[in-house]
Structures are given as structure tokens and as C-alpha cells.
Design a protein around this motif. Structure first.
Motif, PDB file in Angstrom:
ATOM      1  N   MET A  67       0.857  -1.178   0.000  1.00  0.00           N
ATOM      2  CA  MET A  67       0.000   0.000   0.000  1.00  0.00           C
ATOM      3  C   MET A  67       0.897   1.233   0.000  1.00  0.00           C
ATOM      4  O   MET A  67       2.100   1.146   0.289  1.00  0.00           O
ATOM      5  N   ALA A  68       0.350   2.366  -0.359  1.00  0.00           N
ATOM      6  CA  ALA A  68       1.094   3.617  -0.311  1.00  0.00           C
ATOM      7  C   ALA A  68       1.110   4.137   1.117  1.00  0.00           C
ATOM      8  O   ALA A  68       0.192   3.899   1.903  1.00  0.00           O
ATOM      9  N   ILE A  95      10.679  -4.007   9.936  1.00  0.00           N
ATOM     10  CA  ILE A  95      11.846  -3.275   9.447  1.00  0.00           C
ATOM     11  C   ILE A  95      11.449  -1.867   9.011  1.00  0.00           C
ATOM     12  O   ILE A  95      12.151  -0.900   9.292  1.00  0.00           O
ATOM     13  N   VAL A  96      10.317  -1.766   8.347  1.00  0.00           N
ATOM     14  CA  VAL A  96       9.811  -0.471   7.877  1.00  0.00           C
ATOM     15  C   VAL A  96       8.312  -0.403   8.190  1.00  0.00           C
ATOM     16  O   VAL A  96       7.585  -1.387   8.010  1.00  0.00           O
ATOM     17  N   ARG A  97       7.879   0.766   8.661  1.00  0.00           N
ATOM     18  CA  ARG A  97       6.449   0.983   8.872  1.00  0.00           C
ATOM     19  C   ARG A  97       5.981   2.083   7.927  1.00  0.00           C
ATOM     20  O   ARG A  97       6.628   3.129   7.788  1.00  0.00           O
ATOM     21  N   LEU A  98       4.859   1.820   7.247  1.00  0.00           N
ATOM     22  CA  LEU A  98       4.253   2.807   6.363  1.00  0.00           C
ATOM     23  C   LEU A  98       3.039   3.405   7.072  1.00  0.00           C
ATOM     24  O   LEU A  98       2.201   2.681   7.614  1.00  0.00           O
ATOM     25  N   VAL A  99       2.958   4.725   7.074  1.00  0.00           N
ATOM     26  CA  VAL A  99       1.883   5.434   7.778  1.00  0.00           C
ATOM     27  C   VAL A  99       0.933   6.037   6.756  1.00  0.00           C
ATOM     28  O   VAL A  99       1.356   6.774   5.850  1.00  0.00           O
ATOM     29  N   ASN A 100      -0.381   5.710   6.892  1.00  0.00           N
ATOM     30  CA  ASN A 100      -1.412   6.256   6.009  1.00  0.00           C
ATOM     31  C   ASN A 100      -2.689   6.383   6.836  1.00  0.00           C
ATOM     32  O   ASN A 100      -3.438   5.424   7.017  1.00  0.00           O
ATOM     33  N   ARG A 101      -2.914   7.582   7.353  1.00  0.00           N
ATOM     34  CA  ARG A 101      -4.048   7.794   8.256  1.00  0.00           C
ATOM     35  C   ARG A 101      -5.385   7.531   7.577  1.00  0.00           C
ATOM     36  O   ARG A 101      -6.312   6.970   8.184  1.00  0.00           O
ATOM     37  N   GLU A 102      -5.510   7.941   6.348  1.00  0.00           N
ATOM     38  CA  GLU A 102      -6.766   7.728   5.619  1.00  0.00           C
ATOM     39  C   GLU A 102      -7.058   6.238   5.489  1.00  0.00           C
ATOM     40  O   GLU A 102      -8.202   5.788   5.682  1.00  0.00           O
ATOM     41  N   ASP A 106     -10.270   4.154   7.071  1.00  0.00           N
ATOM     42  CA  ASP A 106     -11.170   3.352   6.243  1.00  0.00           C
ATOM     43  C   ASP A 106     -11.309   1.930   6.794  1.00  0.00           C
ATOM     44  O   ASP A 106     -12.378   1.315   6.686  1.00  0.00           O
ATOM     45  N   ILE A 107     -10.259   1.430   7.389  1.00  0.00           N
ATOM     46  CA  ILE A 107     -10.318   0.077   7.954  1.00  0.00           C
ATOM     47  C   ILE A 107     -11.209   0.049   9.180  1.00  0.00           C
ATOM     48  O   ILE A 107     -11.935  -0.929   9.419  1.00  0.00           O
ATOM     49  N   GLY A 162      -1.901  -4.897   8.906  1.00  0.00           N
ATOM     50  CA  GLY A 162      -0.587  -5.539   8.885  1.00  0.00           C
ATOM     51  C   GLY A 162       0.215  -5.186   7.657  1.00  0.00           C
ATOM     52  O   GLY A 162       1.464  -5.243   7.677  1.00  0.00           O
ATOM     53  N   LYS A 163      -0.454  -4.811   6.581  1.00  0.00           N
ATOM     54  CA  LYS A 163       0.244  -4.430   5.359  1.00  0.00           C
ATOM     55  C   LYS A 163       1.043  -3.140   5.525  1.00  0.00           C
ATOM     56  O   LYS A 163       1.899  -2.828   4.707  1.00  0.00           O
TER      57      LYS A 163
END
Length: 352
Positions: A67-68, A95-102, A106-107, A162-163
Motif C-alpha cells: 500500500m502507499a 523493518i519499515v512501517r508505512l503510515v497512512n491515516r486515511e 477506512d479500515i 498488517g500491510k
């Protein structure tokens, strides 16, 4: 006229003649050839079938963003620093966390968790009422269905969240870590990190048709590399194809390599010496001192200051040594230097 000789003159003539003969004989006397010797001993010898190939990691993966989101490289708990190339990672570590509040909104995972709790509470009430005759069995079953639906919804939300965390699927080493600026939006499908596990390695091999009856699964293999002159790494034949290529007249196989000290690196071109036979407690001598004349092989031994040629029957051989099955005895004085100019029964002088 008669010649007269006195006894003293005759004796003098004989002495001179004898001296001349001794002087001439001394000039042709055989000189002792200098040689070096060693006692014949028993040892172990192995026969190898040698091949080459590329050592590969037992497990490897390239992880991409599903995901973006904004890029956040995590801290390695062992170094207390951000993860970097060469770091060891354990299975399950983020190792890396991606942050996407939107995306998180939605989840709506909190809402789905609450719905599951409400459904579970409602099922408990319905079951209690059913035991008292207050509701039907159908209503209890409907409550159970509601719990199942709420649980699936909550679990799917957990999977979706988790993605956002890029985790190591197995214990290994980071071999590629593309650079992204912190908090910068990373598109979906971007390469995030590559991990390899190479404490166990695999190697694909090609063997000649002549080795089909010598090489078998389970045989030990000695793995070497030019950067590791003093180290030999253990391996074993794990798989062999029964088919011979009609083009190359070879058959393929696989090796498993025990690389627990991580001496080998993925992609190294290594030599594999497959141990196809061995003898223990047998007479082993240097191959270079064996002289071959037709089908006969021989060496020299020293007996009472004289070189004796011994015909021998040989067995296994490796790069430097050869097994002697017949012709030598333990503690024989084997000539290892100076043998090139010897003949049978030559006089020798042993040098240290």
C-alpha cells in the motif's frame, strides 16, 4: 746378451704397477648419491570428484510495499540504530512501517473490534434466555452467525493494517535496503527491503556421465573458496537427477552447505570436492615420487646404504598423495628426494 734383474728392481716394478691400478680404479669408483628419506606410515586418503558452482542463499525474499504510505525505517533492537545493510533480522521483526491515516480510518479496526465484542455479548444473552425458554434455537444460531461475521471482519481489518508493517518473514540478513526519505510518500509496489538467509546454502552442480555410479545422495562434500585458503566448509549431496543430458553428457544435482559461520557469501563461485571413496589406516605416499614405466609403478627405499627399487600396486589417489596396496612395509626408508638419478643398488648417503 742376457738381461739381468735384481730382486729389488722387480719388487719396485710390482709396487708401481699396483699403485697405478689402484689410482685408475679410484677414479671410476661409485660415489654415494645424497637422498632424503622418510619412514613409511599409515594415514587416511580420500578420493574426490571435483566440480564448481555458485553458492546461493537457502532462502531469499524481496519485500515490496502493499500500500502507499509515509516511509518510517524502524530501529534495530540489537544495535539501537536504524536498520542498515548487513544487519541481522529475526522472523517477525518490523523493518519499515508505512503510515497512512486515511487508510487506517477506512479500515475502522476499533469499530470492528467493538462489533465483535457486542456480538459475543449478545450470543451469551441469547443462550441464557434459550435455556429458560425465552428465545428460540434459531435466534441463538443467528447470534452465532453474527459472531462469526464480526470475527471475520475484525481479522480482515487486522490483516489490512498488517500491510502497513514490512516484516521479516524469516531470520536472515538485510542485503538490499533502498533509501527513502523519512515521511515521504512511498507508492504501492515499491521495493522496500531484501533479506537472505545463508547460514545454510544450496549449490546446483553439473557432473560428468562417468560419475553417475560414484556420486550418491548423502555423500560428504568439502567446499572451498580462494578467499578462504585455510577453511574448508562441510556440505552434503542432497539431490541428484537420474537423467543424463544428451547435449552436455552431464547430470545435475544439488548440494546443501553448512555455512553457520557465514564464511561464504551468496553468489560466491566455489569448488566442491565430493568424497566418493576413502581408506583409513593405509600406506599413503607422495604421488610425485612414484615412477611409472609402462604399466609398472615403482619407488626407491634405502636398505643398508643402498637404494632398492620396489614395484608397488596403488589404490586411491588425491591431488598430492597415492595409496600403496602392495610393495611397501611400515617403517621402510622411502626416498623422497634425490630419487630421480638413482638406479637399483645405487649407493646412497642419507641427508636430513
Amino acid at each position: 746378451m742376457k738381461l739381468q734383474y735384481s730382486i729389488p728392481s722387480i719388487l719396485l716394478t710390482c709396487v708401481l704397477a699396483t699403485a697405478c691400478e689402484e689410482q685408475q680404479g679410484g677414479s671410476t669408483a661409485e660415489l654415494a648419491s645424497p637422498v632424503s628419506v622418510t619412514e613409511v606410515q599409515t594415514s587416511e586418503i580420500k578420493k574426490y570428484n571435483t566440480t564448481n558452482g555458485t553458492a546461493m542463499a537457502n532462502a531469499e525474499v524481496e519485500l515490496t510495499s502493499e500500500m502507499a504510505g509515509e516511509y518510517h525505517l524502524q530501529i534495530n533492537p540489537r544495535t539501537k540504530q536504524p536498520y542498515k545493510l548487513g544487519d541481522k533480522v529475526l522472523a517477525g521483526e518490523t523493518i519499515v512501517r508505512l503510515v497512512n491515516r486515511e487508510y487506517e480510518n477506512d479500515i475502522a479496526i476499533d469499530s470492528k473490534k467493538l462489533s465483535l465484542e457486542i456480538a459475543e455479548q449478545d450470543e451469551v444473552k441469547k443462550r441464557a434466555l434459550y435455556e429458560k425458554g425465552g428465545v428460540t434455537q434459531s435466534e441463538v444460531r443467528n447470534a452465532e452467525v453474527s459472531i462469526a461475521n464480526a470475527r471475520y471482519s475484525y481479522e480482515n481489518a487486522q490483516i489490512s493494517l498488517g500491510k502497513m508493517n514490512v516484516k521479516a518473514p524469516f531470520t536472515g540478513v538485510i542485503v538490499n535496503l533502498p533509501h527513502y526519505t523519512r515521511d515521504v510518500q512511498v507508492p504501492s509496489g515499491s521495493s522496500i527491503v531484501s533479506i537472505m538467509s545463508y547460514d545454510k546454502m544450496i549449490m546446483e552442480i553439473n557432473l560428468p556421465e562417468s560419475a553417475i555410479n560414484e556420486v550418491q545422495p548423502g555423500q560428504a562434500v568439502a567446499i572451498t573458496h580462494y578467499t578462504l585458503p585455510d577453511d574448508t566448509i562441510d556440505g552434503v549431496i542432497s539431490e541428484l537427477s537420474p537423467a543424463i543430458s544428451s547435449e552436455t553428457r552431464t547430470f545435475i544435482g544439488k548440494l546443501l552447505i553448512d555455512n553457520k559461520d557465514l564464511l561464504l557469501r551468496p553468489g560466491m563461485f566455489v569448488k566442491a570436492d565430493i568424497i566418493v571413496d576413502k581408506s583409513e589406516n593405509t600406506i599413503v605416499i607422495p604421488k610425485e615420487i612414484v615412477m611409472t614405466r609402462g604399466k609398472r609403478k615403482s619407488v626407491y627405499v634405502v636398505e643398508r646404504g643402498v637404494a632398492r627399487m620396489r614395484n608397488i600396486r596403488t589404490g586411491l589417489e588425491d591431488k598430492d598423495n597415492i595409496e600403496v596396496l602392495e610393495g611397501l612395509n611400515l617403517e621402510d626408508q622411502l626416498v623422497t628426494r634425490g630419487y630421480e638419478t638413482l638406479r637399483d643398488n645405487s649407493k646412497v648417503k642419507i641427508q636430513k
